[in-house]
Design an enzyme around this catalytic site. Structure first.
Site, PDB file in Angstrom:
ATOM      1  N   ARG A  50       3.927 -16.349  22.485  1.00 16.99           N
ATOM      2  CA  ARG A  50       3.122 -16.589  21.327  1.00 16.99           C
ATOM      3  C   ARG A  50       2.145 -15.847  21.101  1.00 16.99           C
ATOM      4  O   ARG A  50       1.781 -15.468  19.930  1.00 16.99           O
ATOM      5  CB  ARG A  50       2.569 -18.103  21.711  1.00 16.99           C
ATOM      6  CG  ARG A  50       1.450 -18.445  20.415  1.00 16.99           C
ATOM      7  CD  ARG A  50       1.638 -20.102  20.354  1.00 16.99           C
ATOM      8  NE  ARG A  50       1.755 -20.891  21.483  1.00 16.99           N
ATOM      9  CZ  ARG A  50       0.748 -20.852  22.309  1.00 16.99           C
ATOM     10  NH1 ARG A  50      -0.483 -20.426  22.009  1.00 16.99           N
ATOM     11  NH2 ARG A  50       0.764 -21.831  23.425  1.00 16.99           N
ATOM     12  N   TYR A 102       2.588 -15.447  -6.587  1.00 21.00           N
ATOM     13  CA  TYR A 102       3.646 -16.040  -6.271  1.00 21.00           C
ATOM     14  C   TYR A 102       3.602 -17.682  -6.068  1.00 21.00           C
ATOM     15  O   TYR A 102       2.473 -18.235  -5.667  1.00 21.00           O
ATOM     16  CB  TYR A 102       3.828 -15.654  -4.817  1.00 21.00           C
ATOM     17  CG  TYR A 102       5.015 -16.297  -3.962  1.00 21.00           C
ATOM     18  CD1 TYR A 102       6.533 -15.797  -4.483  1.00 21.00           C
ATOM     19  CD2 TYR A 102       4.931 -16.864  -2.956  1.00 21.00           C
ATOM     20  CE1 TYR A 102       7.476 -16.453  -3.782  1.00 21.00           C
ATOM     21  CE2 TYR A 102       5.690 -17.767  -2.403  1.00 21.00           C
ATOM     22  CZ  TYR A 102       7.332 -17.343  -2.577  1.00 21.00           C
ATOM     23  OH  TYR A 102       8.240 -17.964  -1.953  1.00 21.00           O
ATOM     24  N   ASP A 173      -1.830  -8.875  -1.883  1.00 24.97           N
ATOM     25  CA  ASP A 173      -0.647  -9.190  -1.446  1.00 24.97           C
ATOM     26  C   ASP A 173       0.167  -7.879  -1.926  1.00 24.97           C
ATOM     27  O   ASP A 173       0.332  -7.862  -3.279  1.00 24.97           O
ATOM     28  CB  ASP A 173      -0.145 -10.481  -2.320  1.00 24.97           C
ATOM     29  CG  ASP A 173       1.355 -10.809  -1.838  1.00 24.97           C
ATOM     30  OD1 ASP A 173       1.932  -9.989  -1.515  1.00 24.97           O
ATOM     31  OD2 ASP A 173       1.720 -12.133  -2.086  1.00 24.97           O
ATOM     32  N   LYS A 198      10.980  -9.395   2.013  1.00 28.58           N
ATOM     33  CA  LYS A 198      11.293  -8.641   0.900  1.00 28.58           C
ATOM     34  C   LYS A 198      11.552  -7.424   1.140  1.00 28.58           C
ATOM     35  O   LYS A 198      12.549  -6.855   1.848  1.00 28.58           O
ATOM     36  CB  LYS A 198      10.400  -9.007  -0.174  1.00 28.58           C
ATOM     37  CG  LYS A 198       9.756 -10.470  -0.280  1.00 28.58           C
ATOM     38  CD  LYS A 198      10.846 -11.347  -0.648  1.00 28.58           C
ATOM     39  CE  LYS A 198      10.354 -12.736  -0.464  1.00 28.58           C
ATOM     40  NZ  LYS A 198       9.069 -13.033  -1.105  1.00 28.58           N
TER      41      LYS A 198
HETATM   42  C1  LIG Z   1       8.232 -14.112  -1.099  1.00 32.65           C
HETATM   43  C2  LIG Z   1       6.747 -13.868  -1.384  1.00 32.65           C
HETATM   44  C3  LIG Z   1       5.620 -14.705  -0.520  1.00 32.65           C
HETATM   45  C4  LIG Z   1       6.044 -15.707   0.574  1.00 32.65           C
HETATM   46  O1  LIG Z   1       6.754 -15.019   1.484  1.00 32.65           O
HETATM   47  P1  LIG Z   1       7.937 -15.878   2.367  1.00 32.65           P
HETATM   48  O2  LIG Z   1       8.350 -14.802   3.591  1.00 32.65           O
HETATM   49  O3  LIG Z   1       8.889 -16.182   1.569  1.00 32.65           O
HETATM   50  O4  LIG Z   1       7.122 -17.130   3.214  1.00 32.65           O
HETATM   51  C5  LIG Z   1       4.425 -14.267  -0.842  1.00 32.65           C
HETATM   52  N1  LIG Z   1       4.033 -13.363  -1.739  1.00 32.65           N
HETATM   53  C6  LIG Z   1       4.868 -12.643  -2.435  1.00 32.65           C
HETATM   54  C7  LIG Z   1       4.495 -12.004  -3.558  1.00 32.65           C
HETATM   55  C8  LIG Z   1       6.330 -12.770  -2.417  1.00 32.65           C
HETATM   56  O5  LIG Z   1       7.175 -12.297  -3.073  1.00 32.65           O
END
Ligand SMILES: *Cc1c(COP(=O)(O)O)cnc(C)c1O
Length: 386
Positions: A50, A102, A173, A198
């Protein structure tokens, strides 16, 4: 001179895989929950997974190296990273965010962070609007750029100036462009967030999230949070993301090339009313993106002439799946209004232009002619069906 980004994607900044005695070229998966101690008061550097695990640590070093950060932390998803990030704040704190975010982040802020006493202003993040929204209790500015799904581009340097002037954290982000095209820490951001699910992972097969920072103090706070809340990425998933990142540069280039071809096709389609892609010259988004990023990525949002046509396309593509998510080798078609942004209040969706005629494409690395033919036959068969 430092290493090139393609080399960093494979090795990070380290000389060799330290501690790896067998000569294994692929970093090993340390599938263990706990580690034996040599003696009381001694540690191999690892105590319990962890807190840290060698496979996760290797991944974190690679991601820190790509973003130019002092530290990166790997979480079990992008939302786990965002949730851990919110633990930096106290009840009474205020955060300024862009209104086009998002959908899952907006849901977190509205349902959980607000309950914990954190308040938010969702605004259109121009310098002027940000200055007007800063309060005595404001602690951070949080943006995505390009934004999801409307592909607006926010000037990271000007947000960093505003944040410095008022002693706020700037959080970016960076999921949509990845560090291959954009490095917000080098433009003045304090913390970068990723959904590693992603582009970093890149194969639509693993969830992951990251927080990257250039500040040793923030890193120390985040390290305390990850070991305490326990949302660190598992060893096998860390290995999958490490493997994905090795091909990040070739995937990003190829997907961008495909996206350009699809933008050209969509722009010439009479049934397409609007195409949003930051790489279209002559737009404000293009000018800002060109200054702060080395590419425009492979996310395209477009509006067709009717809701019926949008629904028909979603049902009638033969190659491109209708699915949430983005950034993988497979091209995916998304319907933001009922999928990624369903939990965003209707008035916010309308203000941002997320209508029921809007579709979002995450372009993958298939043969571009196949993708265009698929979109074309899905549109043409609508003509035939009415
Ligand atoms: C998908 C996404 C998230 C969240 O991520 P997860 O891995 O699905 O929890 C946050 N910000 C953006 C821009 C995203 O496309």
């Amino acid at each position: 001179m430092g290493r090139g980004i393609e080399t960093k994607c494979i090795y990070g900044d380290s000389a060799k895989f330290e501690g790896e005695q067998t000569g294994s070229i692929s970093f090993p998966i340390y599938q263990t929950a706990t580690f034996a101690h040599p003696a009381v008061g001694q540690s191999t550097g690892y105590d319990y997974s962890r807190m840290q695990n060698p496979t996760r640590q290797q991944l974190e070093q690679v991601v820190a190296s790509l973003e130019g950060g002092v530290d990166a932390l790997a979480f079990s998803s992008g939302m786990a990273a965002m949730t851990a990030l919110m633990e930096l704040f106290q009840p009474g704190d205020h955060i300024i965010t862009d209104s086009d975010l998002y959908g899952g982040s907006i849901r977190l802020f509205r349902s959980i962070s607000r309950k914990n006493g954190i308040s938010f202003s969702h605004i259109d993040c121009s310098m002027e609007n940000v200055e007007l929204s800063i309060r005595e209790n404001t602690r951070a500015i949080l943006i995505e750029t390009p934004t999801n799904p409307m592909m607006n581009v926010i000037d990271i340097r000007s947000m960093a100036e505003a944040a410095k002037r008022h002693g706020l954290l700037l959080i970016v982000d960076n999921t949509f462009l990845s560090p291959y095209f954009q490095k917000p820490l080098t433009l003045g951001a304090d913390i970068v967030l990723h959904s590693g699910t992603k582009f970093l992972g890149g194969h639509n097969d693993t969830l992951a999230g990251f927080l990257v920072t250039g500040s040793p103090e923030v890193s120390e706070q985040l390290r305390f949070i990850i070991k305490t809340v326990g949302s660190g990425l598992a060893p096998f998933d860390s290995w999958l993301i490490l493997r994905g990142i090795k091909t990040l540069p070739v995937r990003m280039e190829r997907a961008q090339e495909n996206a350009r071809a699809i933008v050209d096709f969509l722009s010439g389609e009479p049934r397409v009313r609007m195409v949003r892609y930051p790489g279209i010259p002559g737009t404000r988004a293009y000018e800002i993106c060109r200054r702060q990023a080395s590419g425009f990525g492979s996310m395209i949002t477009f509006e067709v002439e009717s809701r019926e046509l949008a629904l028909h396309i979603l049902k009638n593509t033969r190659l491109i799946p209708f699915a949430e998510s983005l950034g993988g080798v497979e091209t995916l078609l998304t319907y933001p209004t009922t999928q990624t942004h369903a939990d965003v209040p209707l008035e916010v969706r309308q203000r941002n232009g997320i209508t029921d005629r809007v579709l979002r494409l995450s372009v993958g690395i298939e043969t571009k002619e196949d993708l265009i033919l698929d979109l074309k036959q899905a549109m043409d068969s609508f003509e035939a069906s009415v």
